[in-house]
Design an enzyme around this catalytic site. Structure first.
Site, PDB file in Angstrom:
ATOM      1  N   GLN C 195       0.882  -1.175   0.000  1.00 47.36           N
ATOM      2  CA  GLN C 195       0.000   0.000   0.000  1.00 47.36           C
ATOM      3  C   GLN C 195       0.914   1.218   0.000  1.00 47.36           C
ATOM      4  O   GLN C 195       1.431   1.615   1.043  1.00 47.36           O
ATOM      5  CB  GLN C 195      -0.910  -0.031   1.221  1.00 47.36           C
ATOM      6  CG  GLN C 195      -1.761  -1.305   1.324  1.00 47.36           C
ATOM      7  CD  GLN C 195      -2.885  -1.370   0.301  1.00 47.36           C
ATOM      8  OE1 GLN C 195      -3.663  -0.427   0.165  1.00 47.36           O
ATOM      9  NE2 GLN C 195      -2.956  -2.468  -0.446  1.00 47.36           N
ATOM     10  N   GLY C 236     -11.692   2.966   4.360  1.00 42.83           N
ATOM     11  CA  GLY C 236     -10.825   2.066   3.610  1.00 42.83           C
ATOM     12  C   GLY C 236      -9.960   2.788   2.590  1.00 42.83           C
ATOM     13  O   GLY C 236     -10.108   3.993   2.350  1.00 42.83           O
ATOM     14  N   HIS C 237      -9.062   2.031   1.961  1.00 44.00           N
ATOM     15  CA  HIS C 237      -8.122   2.634   1.019  1.00 44.00           C
ATOM     16  C   HIS C 237      -8.837   3.144  -0.236  1.00 44.00           C
ATOM     17  O   HIS C 237      -9.803   2.567  -0.692  1.00 44.00           O
ATOM     18  CB  HIS C 237      -6.984   1.679   0.645  1.00 44.00           C
ATOM     19  CG  HIS C 237      -7.394   0.329   0.196  1.00 44.00           C
ATOM     20  ND1 HIS C 237      -6.489  -0.653  -0.090  1.00 44.00           N
ATOM     21  CD2 HIS C 237      -8.604  -0.229  -0.012  1.00 44.00           C
ATOM     22  CE1 HIS C 237      -7.120  -1.731  -0.453  1.00 44.00           C
ATOM     23  NE2 HIS C 237      -8.397  -1.513  -0.413  1.00 44.00           N
ATOM     24  N   ASN C 238      -8.330   4.266  -0.756  1.00 45.76           N
ATOM     25  CA  ASN C 238      -8.821   4.854  -2.012  1.00 45.76           C
ATOM     26  C   ASN C 238     -10.203   5.492  -1.886  1.00 45.76           C
ATOM     27  O   ASN C 238     -10.789   5.896  -2.890  1.00 45.76           O
ATOM     28  CB  ASN C 238      -8.889   3.830  -3.154  1.00 45.76           C
ATOM     29  CG  ASN C 238      -7.652   2.957  -3.271  1.00 45.76           C
ATOM     30  OD1 ASN C 238      -6.589   3.285  -2.757  1.00 45.76           O
ATOM     31  ND2 ASN C 238      -7.791   1.835  -3.945  1.00 45.76           N
TER      32      ASN C 238
END
Lengths: 341, 341, 341
Positions: C195, C236-238
């Site tokens: 990540q 969460g990511h993005n």
């Protein structure tokens, strides 16, 4: 070591078998050896593990278990909890004030307080006798902590919080962060409402790991005595939780809600703001509660309803496809009849 | 920099186009420049972003994408993960033991261990070779940590925990806090059951930020190898999670539950105590699971049911008002008929 | 102290009563004394507490309350928030750099920055003027923090994060931990996808206690300006969250989801990955959202549907047992009729 007779006396039970037997420890049913004692929960009475070799058992009065060397009691788990306290007395981590701790000169630490390394205690804070503050704990100013408390590592306690005696706070809990209070301005932008109240926690409470209890906007967010909070719980601002209530993990209580005494909330329960839950009520896991829950009731669902009705409805909900088929069949029958006439 | 041919070899794929092309990095489909490579997830094949200028693509064998300079593989995302490992090797934060760390003289640190400032390591704890402990980490006594682990800031690891090799723990996680075990006494007051078991974590696990894994009452709370836990997860006491299972954020597992290998739990799932979930089972987000879930099944809902049936029922549930109207209409038809006769 | 006339001017309201009255503070309706002012939320107008002795009230234009010494405004809570800011100006904890803080020589701290004890600031990090970093905060390298920020104790900010001006981060929040990205290999084992993206947070945001915002896989996880996150939230990511949106506690947003501006999400909401929620949308507590939610709509349920329909359906869902009875009765009627003919 205790003789079985001593154990029986300690838990106020009735001895069956050899009172002179030496018991060196407690263990689980599955793992207890010949020198150890285990307890049998009522639901386990009919499925004792094969190869059980425990030296003694704590069982319910009236249980069908007919082994020798038992202690009979009303509440086996409670008796076992007391026995564990004997064999596993609380570990004391602390030995005084670590040279790597930083205590503000205007903080007051009573006799026997220990503070671990990398912990900070702010001005005006007072910590009662024999309380242990572990490593990496941050306590802001003007906090009051009672006697015989145990504060595990990396807890944060914000300014003005009041904590009673014999309170246990597991690692990572945050006490007294700002409540989530915002008013939207004319453009829709949220404007912070300063949170200037505080958190008050009664004697004998336990706060779980990474659980958060927000300070009130202007009054108090309050836990009564002997409240037990599991991990990762959110207690919103101005909430009151009555004595001896227990809340399971990942449950969230919104602002200004009142929860009575001896209430049990399952895991992942959500309670809306300004709701109230009466004494002795129980709420099933994952329920979403709003409005009032009456004392001494058991509820489930979202919105909540009485448990047995929720169960009945949720069985039907899992067979809605069949219900729909029956309606289709009825419609066809009616149509056939109407066509005939 | 890698030539496209080298990339193709590295991921075990099939080269299409110019093997001499120089690739300087990986990036997302949307952002990849002429010197970069991106991957195409199967669901993206029909909607490549306009203005795509990536120097190369990793695509699925059999994909309809007919651009040049591709690497064909069975699992584009897996190939990409391996390629990212090449272009973004793990950052090593550590350089030795910080003078601001506090290591108990009775702790053992193997070769190449690094410990950041304001971290504490207790007596009897052993940390394996090359493991990195970042800043502000608190590790109690008698903990065992394997080799090549990465423990981010502000993690707490309580006494007696055993952690394997190559384990990653994200910031704020709490390993080994007391399980939530209380027995009510005769007056309804919850009495703490001492939690004297421990947590055992297998090789290759990853624990998310602010996630909590409670110690067992008397035995072990156990994660097998390669278990991946997202953020803000609650693992209760005595739980066992099998190898290679992945749990998404805000999920809670109640005490003594057994989860098999390669199980996938979506976000905000709740699993009741003493439940069991078989190998390879999948549970949809927000489900509430109790009892047994069979291996190799996919379930959803609360209580859980087989996914396709849950989907069918939940479509009907969103049209209950129509169902009710149809019942009303039927009742009216019947009444009309009865009135006529 | 302010004269009531000054308060009226400060909040842009209309004075009724004695403009010379001296007001020494703000308080809740229930607790405000003769020298204090309280506000009346519209829903409280008909149930003012008995024994109300507040020196003055802030009430809505057109309210039926006919007491003297009032300030009339359009939005009483908003006016009150502004007044609280006057009486309770933000506490400044900091006084310079603590000798017990550790600042990497390659970090840059602008004028007036304070850093508490046991806090660490990594190389390449820059902190803007007047920002306060409390005790026990860990900021990795290459982080950018704007001016006038307030970072409470035990926050972790991972490498590369970018934070705007006037951002408040409550204790225990984790910004920039790795996203939960894994690709399963041929044997079913999850392989980590590095990540390497970052988190970007706009001006005026507030992040709740123990809330987690994951870094993106390759791009940015992004909060716009004035986003307010409650405690124990997972981003969460993005993910992208638009300006002035507010998310309540224990809510989780899965990877790559887009949330618009001025969106309101209730507590314990889950949003699936790659979903989108339009501007000004509202999502009721505990809902499970996937796919698209249109701008300016209000939804509830799992899967979500329009709120009023969800309410209608959930009333029926709580009476499924009655619905089933009606179907049984219909079936009996039909059978009777068919038997007759």
């Amino acid at each position: 070591m205790l003789h079985l007779k001593e154990i029986s006396d300690l838990v106020g039970g009735e001895l069956r078998g050899d009172g002179e037997k030496e018991i060196h420890g407690v263990n689980s049913l599955r793992r207890a050896g010949p020198g150890e004692i285990a307890f049998v929960a009522p639901e386990m009475e009919n499925r004792l593990p094969p190869g059980l070799v425990a030296g003694a058992l704590i069982v319910r009065y009236g249980s069908a278990i007919d082994r020798s060397d038992c202690v009979l009691v009303s509440h086996p788990q409670l008796a076992f909890a007391r026995l564990m306290d004997h064999f596993h007395p609380r570990i004391h981590f602390g030995d005084g004030i670590s040279p790597q701790a930083l205590i503000d000169p205007a903080a007051v630490l009573d006799e026997g307080v220990s503070v671990g390394p990398f912990s900070y205690i702010g001005a005006g804070t007072r910590i009662g006798a024999r309380s242990e503050i572990h490593a990496g704990v941050i306590i802001y100013g003007d906090v009051t902590i009672g006697c015989d408390c145990l504060v595990y590592s990396r807890v944060v306690i914000r300014e003005g919080t009041i904590i009673g005696n014999e309170v246990v706070i597991q690692p990572g809990a945050v006490i007294g962060a700002d409540g989530f209070g915002f008013a939207r301005d004319e453009t829709g932008r949220p404007i912070k409402i300063p949170q200037v109240g505080r958190v008050v926690i009664g004697d004998g409470c336990e706060i779980g790991a990474n659980t958060c209890i927000d300070r009130s906007t202007m009054e108090e967010t309050e836990l009564g005595t002997y409240v037990k909070l599991d991990n990762l719980i959110q207690i919103g601002h101005n909430v009151r939780v009555g004595s001896a209530s227990t809340l399971c993990a990942l449950t969230g209580i919104s602002g200004s809600t009142e929860i009575g005494c001896r209430v049990v909330l399952g895991g992942q329960v959500g309670v809306a703001d300004h709701a109230s839950i009466g004494d002795n009520a129980m709420v099933a896991a994952k329920s979403g509660v709003s409005g009032n829950v009456l004392a001494n009731t058991v509820v489930a669902g979202y919105p909540q309803q009485e448990l047995s009705r929720w169960r009945r409805n949720s069985v039907i909900a899992r067979h809605l496809d069949e219900l729909q088929d029956r309606i289709r069949k009825l419609e066809k029958s009616i149509k056939d009849m109407e066509d005939k006439t």
